[in-house]
Enzyme design. Structure first.
Site, PDB file in Angstrom:
ATOM      1  N   ASP A 184     -64.316  16.410  26.020  1.00 34.16           N
ATOM      2  CA  ASP A 184     -65.297  16.961  25.074  1.00 34.16           C
ATOM      3  C   ASP A 184     -64.848  18.327  24.577  1.00 34.16           C
ATOM      4  O   ASP A 184     -64.973  18.638  23.392  1.00 34.16           O
ATOM      5  CB  ASP A 184     -66.684  17.051  25.710  1.00 34.16           C
ATOM      6  CG  ASP A 184     -67.673  17.620  24.705  1.00 34.16           C
ATOM      7  OD1 ASP A 184     -67.895  16.968  23.672  1.00 34.16           O
ATOM      8  OD2 ASP A 184     -68.190  18.732  24.917  1.00 34.16           O
ATOM      9  N   LYS A 239     -71.524  15.049  29.059  1.00 32.41           N
ATOM     10  CA  LYS A 239     -71.677  16.239  29.910  1.00 32.41           C
ATOM     11  C   LYS A 239     -72.894  16.107  30.823  1.00 32.41           C
ATOM     12  O   LYS A 239     -72.870  16.509  31.983  1.00 32.41           O
ATOM     13  CB  LYS A 239     -71.782  17.498  29.040  1.00 32.41           C
ATOM     14  CG  LYS A 239     -70.439  17.874  28.413  1.00 32.41           C
ATOM     15  CD  LYS A 239     -70.534  19.058  27.473  1.00 32.41           C
ATOM     16  CE  LYS A 239     -71.186  18.687  26.181  1.00 32.41           C
ATOM     17  NZ  LYS A 239     -71.055  19.613  25.074  1.00 32.41           N
TER      18      LYS A 239
HETATM   19  N1  URA Z   1     -73.803  20.019  21.282  1.00 31.38           N
HETATM   20  C1  URA Z   1     -72.825  19.394  21.970  1.00 31.38           C
HETATM   21  O1  URA Z   1     -72.661  19.601  23.166  1.00 31.38           O
HETATM   22  N2  URA Z   1     -72.033  18.532  21.304  1.00 31.38           N
HETATM   23  C2  URA Z   1     -72.170  18.262  19.987  1.00 31.38           C
HETATM   24  O2  URA Z   1     -71.425  17.449  19.455  1.00 31.38           O
HETATM   25  C3  URA Z   1     -73.192  18.924  19.290  1.00 31.38           C
HETATM   26  C4  URA Z   1     -74.003  19.803  19.966  1.00 31.38           C
END
Ligand code: URA
Length: 433
Positions: A161, A187
């Protein structure tokens, strides 16, 4: 398998298989796939979307790029909350101690602020030497002992991510429901909680600008959560106006302490109660009405405030700020911002106030910028209030006087006035589970 064919397939709007998605994510992580190829794939996803199965497989591939926390020792009591980001959103500081004081376990990873939106880690670091980087064993030990611990994102959870988000940020590919849903949920899943409440912000100060896209994001995240055996509820909330009166790190901590002392701003309290009671209801398996009663009792009895003190002490923060929150208001300079017209405040843009606060030093333009924890804005008046020309609407705080003019002019553009009282805006649009 070739990344070229995968990009081409998505360009023609065809669904990708689990193997193809894993090939793309794994290849990107081990650098077999270049940034320009991943950018092309992300853009194709942005334009042509992904179905539920693809979104689930993408989340899974991202999750597998790193480690995951095991909270099974806390059974069904582990609960988490996440906000999609807003202005003046200090709800974690209120919700976490409430919920922990009711026996639930909040093992939470939070982020820092960027642009006009704030982040919980910056707010917590206003409390003296509050430490937000703990080892995993200290983190879990604290959750076990006092029910709450909040730390910064660990690099070992979902590294995909981090890499993908940095690329999305510079290739105009952030705004895509499958990409946002898989980014947030990978996450949350890696953080291990059994039940997750998502506060989906909707409005000019949020990612999601309208209710329709907020509902679509909520449904996508619920399907992912359920696919991984987690309970997920989404609370869709208004982010057209800043939440509460304070925007800026230590100013928001002050407001959160006030809320836990029973003196909270109405809208802030309403959202904090809704988020807390949904977490309590899921974690304890009780109905929402009973959970609301427990939440109200945790605030009125002072139990939640005591939990906040325990939490601050446990992470090395200075409890004097909780005992005497006035100590948080000591920015070197302050300036009053007055109404330009007489009338009702018919809009006070969350985005505008967020930017005005950032320009005072409270936020970052770039990830690497330093912030001024004492800077920010405290609104005296908000949406729907009547003001007379020349009377105070807000107080601006900064360590640098030179930052006031820029902030002031943004604030002027963020506020409009009307002669008729504007209609009340809905605060909680929907709760979806
Ligand atoms: N927050 C995140 O963690 N990821 C995104 O893609 C958008 C907002």
């Amino acid at each position: 398998m070739r990344i070229y064919d995968i990009i081409d397939k998505k360009r023609h709007s065809l669904p990708l298989t689990k193997e193809e998605i894993e090939f793309a994510i794994n290849g990107y992580m081990n650098e077999d796939i270049a940034d320009y190829q991943m950018s092309a794939l992300l853009m194709a996803i942005c334009i042509n979307g992904m179905n539920d199965e693809e979104t689930l497989n993408l989340t899974d591939a991202m999750l597998k790029s790193g480690k995951a926390l095991d909270l099974s020792c806390f059974d069904n009591l582990s609960v988490d909350k996440h906000s999609t980001g807003g202005v003046g959103d200090k709800t974690t500081l209120i919700v976490a101690p409430i919920v922990a004081s009711l026996g639930l376990k909040v093992a939470k990873m939070s982020g820092r602020g960027l642009g006009f939106t704030g982040g919980t880690i910056d707010k917590l670091e206003s409390l003296g030497k509050f430490s937000t980087s703990l080892s995993q064993s200290k983190f879990l030990n604290q959750v076990d002992r006092i029910g709450v611990c909040v730390i910064g994102q660990s690099d070992s959870l979902v590294p995909a991510d981090k890499k993908l988000y940095a690329l999305r940020d510079v290739t105009a590919t952030v705004e895509s429901i499958p990409l946002i849903a898989s980014s947030i949920m990978s996450k949350k899943l890696a953080s291990g909680a059994k039940s997750i409440v998502l506060d989906i912000k909707i409005g000019n100060g949020a990612f999601m600008k309208d209710l329709e896209s907020g509902i679509a994001l909520a449904n996508a995240m619920i399907k992912i959560g359920n696919g991984f055996g987690r309970n997920v509820r989404c609370v869709l909330t208004n982010m057209n106006v800043p939440l509460g009166f304070a925007v800026g790190n230590s100013l928001e901590v002050y407001e959160a302490i006030q809320a836990l002392s029973g003196k909270g701003e109405k809208r802030l309290l309403e959202i904090a109660r809704a988020l807390s009671s949904n977490m309590v209801s899921m974690g304890l398996g009780i109905d929402n009405e009973k959970a609301y009663q427990m939440v109200d009792e945790a605030i009125s009895s002072g139990r939640a405030l005591i939990k906040l003190k325990e939490w601050v002490i446990a992470q090395g923060g200075d409890v004097k700020y909780i005992n005497n929150p006035e100590l948080l208001l000591r920015a070197k300079h302050k300036e009053e911002y007055v109404a330009k017209e007489s009338g009702y405040i018919s809009s006070i843009s969350a985005r505008g106030v967020g930017i005005a606060s950032m320009l005072l030093g409270a936020g970052r333009v770039k990830k690497t910028d330093k912030i001024d924890h004492l800077a920010g804005i405290v609104l005296e008046k908000s949406y729907g209030d009547y003001v007379e020309k020349g009377k105070v609407i807000a107080t601006l705080y900064s360590q640098d006087k030179g930052l006031f003019p820029g902030s002031r002019s943004i604030l002027t553009n963020a506020i409009t006035y009307s002669q008729a009282k504007p209609d009340d805006e809905k605060l909680i649009f929907d709760i979806i589970s």
